[in-house]
Design a protein around this motif. Structure first.
Motif, PDB file in Angstrom:
ATOM      1  N   SER A  54      32.573  27.754  51.109  1.00 56.16           N
ATOM      2  CA  SER A  54      32.500  27.219  49.745  1.00 56.16           C
ATOM      3  C   SER A  54      32.112  28.309  48.755  1.00 56.16           C
ATOM      4  CB  SER A  54      31.520  26.042  49.668  1.00 56.16           C
ATOM      5  OG  SER A  54      30.219  26.485  49.446  1.00 56.16           O
ATOM      6  N   TRP A  55      32.554  28.113  47.532  1.00 54.82           N
ATOM      7  CA  TRP A  55      32.265  29.044  46.435  1.00 54.82           C
ATOM      8  C   TRP A  55      30.760  29.213  46.255  1.00 54.82           C
ATOM      9  CZ3 TRP A  55      35.047  32.513  44.045  1.00 54.82           C
ATOM     10  CH2 TRP A  55      34.639  33.024  42.818  1.00 54.82           C
ATOM     11  N   GLY A  56      30.020  28.143  46.437  1.00 55.85           N
ATOM     12  CA  GLY A  56      28.576  28.173  46.289  1.00 55.85           C
ATOM     13  C   GLY A  56      27.865  29.025  47.328  1.00 55.85           C
ATOM     14  N   ASP A  57      28.565  29.386  48.404  1.00 51.14           N
ATOM     15  CA  ASP A  57      27.967  30.249  49.424  1.00 51.14           C
ATOM     16  C   ASP A  57      27.800  31.690  48.940  1.00 51.14           C
ATOM     17  OD1 ASP A  57      27.866  28.154  51.245  1.00 51.14           O
ATOM     18  OD2 ASP A  57      29.781  28.675  52.182  1.00 51.14           O
ATOM     19  N   LEU A  58      28.587  32.088  47.943  1.00 49.56           N
ATOM     20  CA  LEU A  58      28.540  33.480  47.464  1.00 49.56           C
ATOM     21  C   LEU A  58      27.248  33.707  46.689  1.00 49.56           C
ATOM     22  CD1 LEU A  58      32.226  33.864  46.249  1.00 49.56           C
ATOM     23  CD2 LEU A  58      31.261  34.503  48.468  1.00 49.56           C
ATOM     24  N   SER A  95      37.853  42.202  55.721  1.00 44.91           N
ATOM     25  CA  SER A  95      37.220  42.430  57.030  1.00 44.91           C
ATOM     26  C   SER A  95      35.880  41.743  57.233  1.00 44.91           C
ATOM     27  CB  SER A  95      37.002  43.929  57.242  1.00 44.91           C
ATOM     28  OG  SER A  95      38.211  44.623  57.134  1.00 44.91           O
ATOM     29  N   GLY A  96      35.303  41.198  56.191  1.00 46.68           N
ATOM     30  CA  GLY A  96      33.963  40.640  56.307  1.00 46.68           C
ATOM     31  C   GLY A  96      33.932  39.253  56.921  1.00 46.68           C
ATOM     32  N   SER A  97      32.843  38.994  57.610  1.00 44.65           N
ATOM     33  CA  SER A  97      32.604  37.643  58.124  1.00 44.65           C
ATOM     34  C   SER A  97      32.167  36.759  56.951  1.00 44.65           C
ATOM     35  CB  SER A  97      31.504  37.675  59.179  1.00 44.65           C
ATOM     36  OG  SER A  97      30.258  37.984  58.563  1.00 44.65           O
ATOM     37  N   PRO A  98      32.214  35.455  57.104  1.00 44.77           N
ATOM     38  CA  PRO A  98      31.702  34.603  56.039  1.00 44.77           C
ATOM     39  C   PRO A  98      30.252  34.921  55.665  1.00 44.77           C
ATOM     40  CG  PRO A  98      33.038  33.293  57.497  1.00 44.77           C
ATOM     41  CD  PRO A  98      32.889  34.660  58.141  1.00 44.77           C
ATOM     42  N   ALA A  99      29.426  35.259  56.642  1.00 46.19           N
ATOM     43  CA  ALA A  99      28.028  35.609  56.340  1.00 46.19           C
ATOM     44  C   ALA A  99      27.953  36.897  55.515  1.00 46.19           C
ATOM     45  CB  ALA A  99      27.230  35.757  57.636  1.00 46.19           C
ATOM     46  N   GLU A 100      28.767  37.886  55.853  1.00 52.97           N
ATOM     47  CA  GLU A 100      28.773  39.136  55.085  1.00 52.97           C
ATOM     48  C   GLU A 100      29.329  38.900  53.680  1.00 52.97           C
ATOM     49  OE1 GLU A 100      29.397  42.421  58.612  1.00 52.97           O
ATOM     50  OE2 GLU A 100      31.081  41.118  58.081  1.00 52.97           O
ATOM     51  N   GLN A 101      30.354  38.085  53.566  1.00 50.98           N
ATOM     52  CA  GLN A 101      30.905  37.756  52.255  1.00 50.98           C
ATOM     53  C   GLN A 101      29.847  37.072  51.395  1.00 50.98           C
ATOM     54  OE1 GLN A 101      34.316  35.453  53.414  1.00 50.98           O
ATOM     55  NE2 GLN A 101      35.497  37.260  53.968  1.00 50.98           N
ATOM     56  N   ALA A 102      29.129  36.128  51.982  1.00 54.96           N
ATOM     57  CA  ALA A 102      28.086  35.414  51.241  1.00 54.96           C
ATOM     58  C   ALA A 102      27.008  36.379  50.754  1.00 54.96           C
ATOM     59  CB  ALA A 102      27.474  34.322  52.116  1.00 54.96           C
ATOM     60  N   GLU A 103      26.644  37.333  51.588  1.00 55.18           N
ATOM     61  CA  GLU A 103      25.578  38.279  51.263  1.00 55.18           C
ATOM     62  C   GLU A 103      25.993  39.330  50.232  1.00 55.18           C
ATOM     63  OE1 GLU A 103      23.200  41.921  53.484  1.00 55.18           O
ATOM     64  OE2 GLU A 103      24.211  40.438  54.702  1.00 55.18           O
TER      65      GLU A 103
END
Length: 138
Positions: A54-58, A95-103
Protein backbone atom coordinates in the motif's frame (compact mmCIF):
# COMPACT_ATOMS: atom_id res chain seq x y z
CA UNK A 1 32.60 -22.47 -44.97
CA UNK A 2 29.81 -24.30 -43.20
CA UNK A 3 26.43 -22.62 -42.93
CA UNK A 4 25.42 -21.32 -39.51
CA UNK A 5 22.82 -23.56 -37.86
CA UNK A 6 19.30 -22.17 -37.78
CA UNK A 7 18.34 -20.96 -34.30
CA UNK A 8 14.96 -22.15 -33.10
CA UNK A 9 13.54 -19.23 -31.12
CA UNK A 10 10.18 -20.94 -30.70
CA UNK A 11 11.66 -23.12 -27.92
CA UNK A 12 12.95 -20.03 -26.12
CA UNK A 13 9.52 -18.38 -26.45
CA UNK A 14 7.83 -21.50 -25.09
CA UNK A 15 10.24 -21.61 -22.13
CA UNK A 16 9.62 -17.91 -21.38
CA UNK A 17 5.85 -18.44 -21.54
CA UNK A 18 6.11 -21.46 -19.24
CA UNK A 19 8.16 -19.49 -16.71
CA UNK A 20 5.64 -16.63 -16.81
CA UNK A 21 2.74 -19.04 -16.20
CA UNK A 22 4.59 -20.58 -13.26
CA UNK A 23 5.18 -17.14 -11.73
CA UNK A 24 1.55 -16.15 -12.09
CA UNK A 25 0.62 -18.47 -9.23
CA UNK A 26 3.32 -17.07 -6.93
CA UNK A 27 3.14 -13.32 -7.55
CA UNK A 28 0.56 -10.60 -7.10
CA UNK A 29 -1.52 -10.48 -10.27
CA UNK A 30 -0.29 -7.04 -11.34
CA UNK A 31 3.37 -8.04 -11.02
CA UNK A 32 2.81 -11.39 -12.77
CA UNK A 33 1.14 -9.57 -15.64
CA UNK A 34 4.01 -7.06 -15.85
CA UNK A 35 6.80 -9.67 -15.93
CA UNK A 36 4.92 -11.64 -18.61
CA UNK A 37 4.86 -8.61 -20.95
CA UNK A 38 6.89 -9.01 -24.13
CA UNK A 39 8.94 -5.91 -23.27
CA UNK A 40 9.83 -7.20 -19.80
CA UNK A 41 13.50 -8.16 -19.47
CA UNK A 42 14.01 -11.90 -19.25
CA UNK A 43 15.78 -11.50 -15.92
CA UNK A 44 12.46 -10.40 -14.40
CA UNK A 45 11.31 -14.00 -14.84
CA UNK A 46 14.24 -15.18 -12.73
CA UNK A 47 14.03 -12.37 -10.18
CA UNK A 48 10.70 -10.55 -10.40
CA UNK A 49 10.44 -7.09 -8.91
CA UNK A 50 8.23 -6.49 -5.89
CA UNK A 51 5.96 -3.64 -4.83
CA UNK A 52 4.88 -2.51 -1.37
CA UNK A 53 1.28 -3.52 -0.70
CA UNK A 54 0.00 0.00 0.00
CA UNK A 55 0.97 3.61 -0.63
CA UNK A 56 0.76 4.24 3.11
CA UNK A 57 3.62 1.79 3.67
CA UNK A 58 6.11 4.25 2.15
CA UNK A 59 7.82 6.00 5.04
CA UNK A 60 11.27 6.88 3.70
CA UNK A 61 12.95 10.12 4.70
CA UNK A 62 11.66 13.43 3.33
CA UNK A 63 15.22 14.77 3.43
CA UNK A 64 18.63 13.22 2.81
CA UNK A 65 18.70 9.41 2.77
CA UNK A 66 21.37 7.65 4.81
CA UNK A 67 21.97 4.50 2.79
CA UNK A 68 22.47 1.06 4.20
CA UNK A 69 25.75 -0.43 2.94
CA UNK A 70 23.94 -2.78 0.53
CA UNK A 71 22.55 0.16 -1.49
CA UNK A 72 25.71 2.29 -1.73
CA UNK A 73 27.31 0.95 -4.93
CA UNK A 74 28.19 4.10 -6.86
CA UNK A 75 26.18 6.35 -4.56
CA UNK A 76 27.27 8.44 -1.58
CA UNK A 77 26.50 7.15 1.91
CA UNK A 78 24.15 10.12 2.35
CA UNK A 79 21.98 10.83 -0.69
CA UNK A 80 20.72 14.39 -0.96
CA UNK A 81 21.36 15.40 -4.60
CA UNK A 82 18.32 14.93 -6.84
CA UNK A 83 20.20 12.92 -9.49
CA UNK A 84 21.50 10.51 -6.82
CA UNK A 85 18.02 10.20 -5.35
CA UNK A 86 16.60 9.26 -8.76
CA UNK A 87 19.31 6.60 -9.20
CA UNK A 88 18.63 5.22 -5.72
CA UNK A 89 14.86 5.17 -6.21
CA UNK A 90 15.24 3.39 -9.58
CA UNK A 91 17.34 0.68 -7.93
CA UNK A 92 14.91 0.28 -5.05
CA UNK A 93 11.88 0.09 -7.35
CA UNK A 94 13.49 -2.62 -9.49
CA UNK A 95 15.43 -4.62 -6.88
CA UNK A 96 14.13 -3.71 -3.44
CA UNK A 97 11.97 -5.84 -1.22
CA UNK A 98 8.72 -4.32 0.02
CA UNK A 99 10.42 -3.71 3.40
CA UNK A 100 13.33 -1.90 1.73
CA UNK A 101 10.94 0.13 -0.41
CA UNK A 102 8.97 1.13 2.68
CA UNK A 103 12.15 2.18 4.48
CA UNK A 104 13.81 4.11 1.63
CA UNK A 105 11.00 5.59 -0.50
CA UNK A 106 9.15 8.73 0.57
CA UNK A 107 5.73 9.14 -1.10
CA UNK A 108 6.03 12.80 -2.12
CA UNK A 109 9.64 12.45 -3.23
CA UNK A 110 8.62 9.43 -5.31
CA UNK A 111 5.87 11.49 -6.98
CA UNK A 112 8.33 14.35 -7.61
CA UNK A 113 10.97 12.00 -9.06
CA UNK A 114 8.50 9.92 -11.08
CA UNK A 115 8.94 11.72 -14.44
CA UNK A 116 12.72 11.10 -14.31
CA UNK A 117 12.22 7.55 -13.02
CA UNK A 118 9.97 6.57 -15.91
CA UNK A 119 12.90 7.36 -18.22
CA UNK A 120 15.11 4.88 -16.31
CA UNK A 121 12.76 2.08 -15.31
CA UNK A 122 11.80 -0.85 -17.52
CA UNK A 123 8.24 -0.12 -18.75
CA UNK A 124 6.76 -3.15 -16.96
CA UNK A 125 8.09 -1.84 -13.62
CA UNK A 126 6.85 1.73 -14.07
CA UNK A 127 3.53 0.45 -15.45
CA UNK A 128 2.94 -1.89 -12.52
CA UNK A 129 3.72 0.87 -10.00
CA UNK A 130 1.37 3.28 -11.80
CA UNK A 131 -1.39 0.65 -11.95
CA UNK A 132 -1.09 -0.07 -8.26
CA UNK A 133 -0.65 3.58 -7.21
CA UNK A 134 -2.64 6.09 -9.30
CA UNK A 135 -0.85 8.84 -7.34
CA UNK A 136 2.08 8.31 -9.73
CA UNK A 137 0.07 8.81 -12.90
CA UNK A 138 -0.47 12.43 -11.91
Amino acid sequence: MAAEPEIDFSRAEATRASMARDLSSRLDADIAQAVARADSPDWHLARPFQIVPSWGDLRGPAGPVDLPEAWRAGLPARVDAEEDLVQLYARVLVSGSPAEQAELLHPQRLIDAWPALTELLPPPVSGAWENRFPELSG
